[in-house]
Design a protein around this motif. Structure first.
Motif, PDB file in Angstrom:
ATOM      1  N   PHE A  69     -20.637  12.715 -19.761  1.00  0.00           N
ATOM      2  CA  PHE A  69     -20.861  13.881 -20.622  1.00  0.00           C
ATOM      3  C   PHE A  69     -20.966  15.155 -19.795  1.00  0.00           C
ATOM      4  N   ILE A  70     -21.753  15.141 -18.743  1.00  0.00           N
ATOM      5  CA  ILE A  70     -21.912  16.327 -17.897  1.00  0.00           C
ATOM      6  C   ILE A  70     -20.588  16.703 -17.242  1.00  0.00           C
ATOM      7  N   LYS A  71     -19.840  15.708 -16.809  1.00  0.00           N
ATOM      8  CA  LYS A  71     -18.542  15.974 -16.180  1.00  0.00           C
ATOM      9  C   LYS A  71     -17.585  16.617 -17.184  1.00  0.00           C
ATOM     10  N   SER A  72     -17.572  16.151 -18.423  1.00  0.00           N
ATOM     11  CA  SER A  72     -16.669  16.718 -19.421  1.00  0.00           C
ATOM     12  C   SER A  72     -17.090  18.128 -19.830  1.00  0.00           C
ATOM     13  N   VAL A  73     -18.390  18.397 -19.879  1.00  0.00           N
ATOM     14  CA  VAL A  73     -18.849  19.748 -20.206  1.00  0.00           C
ATOM     15  C   VAL A  73     -18.468  20.725 -19.098  1.00  0.00           C
ATOM     16  N   LYS A  74     -18.637  20.314 -17.852  1.00  0.00           N
ATOM     17  CA  LYS A  74     -18.285  21.194 -16.735  1.00  0.00           C
ATOM     18  C   LYS A  74     -16.783  21.429 -16.634  1.00  0.00           C
ATOM     19  N   SER A  75     -15.977  20.477 -17.065  1.00  0.00           N
ATOM     20  CA  SER A  75     -14.527  20.643 -16.999  1.00  0.00           C
ATOM     21  C   SER A  75     -14.008  21.515 -18.138  1.00  0.00           C
ATOM     22  N   GLY A  76     -14.860  21.829 -19.124  1.00  0.00           N
ATOM     23  CA  GLY A  76     -14.457  22.709 -20.220  1.00  0.00           C
ATOM     24  C   GLY A  76     -13.849  21.991 -21.403  1.00  0.00           C
ATOM     25  N   GLN A  77     -14.077  20.723 -21.512  1.00  0.00           N
ATOM     26  CA  GLN A  77     -13.486  19.966 -22.607  1.00  0.00           C
ATOM     27  C   GLN A  77     -14.059  20.386 -23.959  1.00  0.00           C
ATOM     28  N   PHE A  78     -15.290  20.846 -23.990  1.00  0.00           N
ATOM     29  CA  PHE A  78     -15.927  21.222 -25.245  1.00  0.00           C
ATOM     30  C   PHE A  78     -15.837  22.716 -25.527  1.00  0.00           C
ATOM     31  N   ASP A  79     -15.087  23.469 -24.729  1.00  0.00           N
ATOM     32  CA  ASP A  79     -14.914  24.889 -24.984  1.00  0.00           C
ATOM     33  C   ASP A  79     -14.066  25.084 -26.222  1.00  0.00           C
ATOM     34  N   ASP A  80     -14.467  26.022 -27.033  1.00  0.00           N
ATOM     35  CA  ASP A  80     -13.754  26.292 -28.271  1.00  0.00           C
ATOM     36  C   ASP A  80     -12.802  27.461 -28.037  1.00  0.00           C
ATOM     37  N   ALA A  81     -11.528  27.182 -27.999  1.00  0.00           N
ATOM     38  CA  ALA A  81     -10.535  28.217 -27.753  1.00  0.00           C
ATOM     39  C   ALA A  81      -9.945  28.765 -29.047  1.00  0.00           C
ATOM     40  N   TYR A  82     -10.177  28.113 -30.162  1.00  0.00           N
ATOM     41  CA  TYR A  82      -9.557  28.528 -31.413  1.00  0.00           C
ATOM     42  C   TYR A  82     -10.414  29.530 -32.187  1.00  0.00           C
ATOM     43  N   THR A  83     -11.703  29.321 -32.264  1.00  0.00           N
ATOM     44  CA  THR A  83     -12.564  30.138 -33.101  1.00  0.00           C
ATOM     45  C   THR A  83     -12.588  31.614 -32.719  1.00  0.00           C
ATOM     46  N   PRO A  84     -12.646  31.996 -31.443  1.00  0.00           N
ATOM     47  CA  PRO A  84     -12.660  33.435 -31.140  1.00  0.00           C
ATOM     48  C   PRO A  84     -11.425  34.170 -31.650  1.00  0.00           C
TER      49      PRO A  84
END
Length: 67
Positions: free
Chosen positions: A22-37
């Motif tokens: 989980f920490i590795k995926s958060v740091k890699s940006g997997q959970f970044d939301d690119a659509y909403t902004p």
């Protein structure tokens, strides 16, 4: 009783692996939301217009009440 200790140690180990992933995926940006902004940008003007229209209608109502 030793089986319980064995199962607890395995569950702690598995939980640690999931936490690491989980920490590795958060740091890699997997959970970044690119659509909403990009979509949010389209609705900002409408929100400003609504508040401006509400202010105008409140001023008109106040003037009507004074008359």
């Amino acid at each position: 009783m030793s089986v319980i200790y064995f199962l607890i140690s395995i569950s702690v180990f598995v939980a640690g692996i999931f936490l690491y992933i989980f920490i590795k995926s958060v740091k890699s940006g997997q959970f970044d939301d690119a659509y909403t902004p990009s979509v949010r940008m389209l609705f900002d003007d409408e929100l400003i217009k609504d508040t401006a229209e509400e202010k105008k209608s409140k001023k008109i109502n106040q003037k009507e009440n004074q008359i």
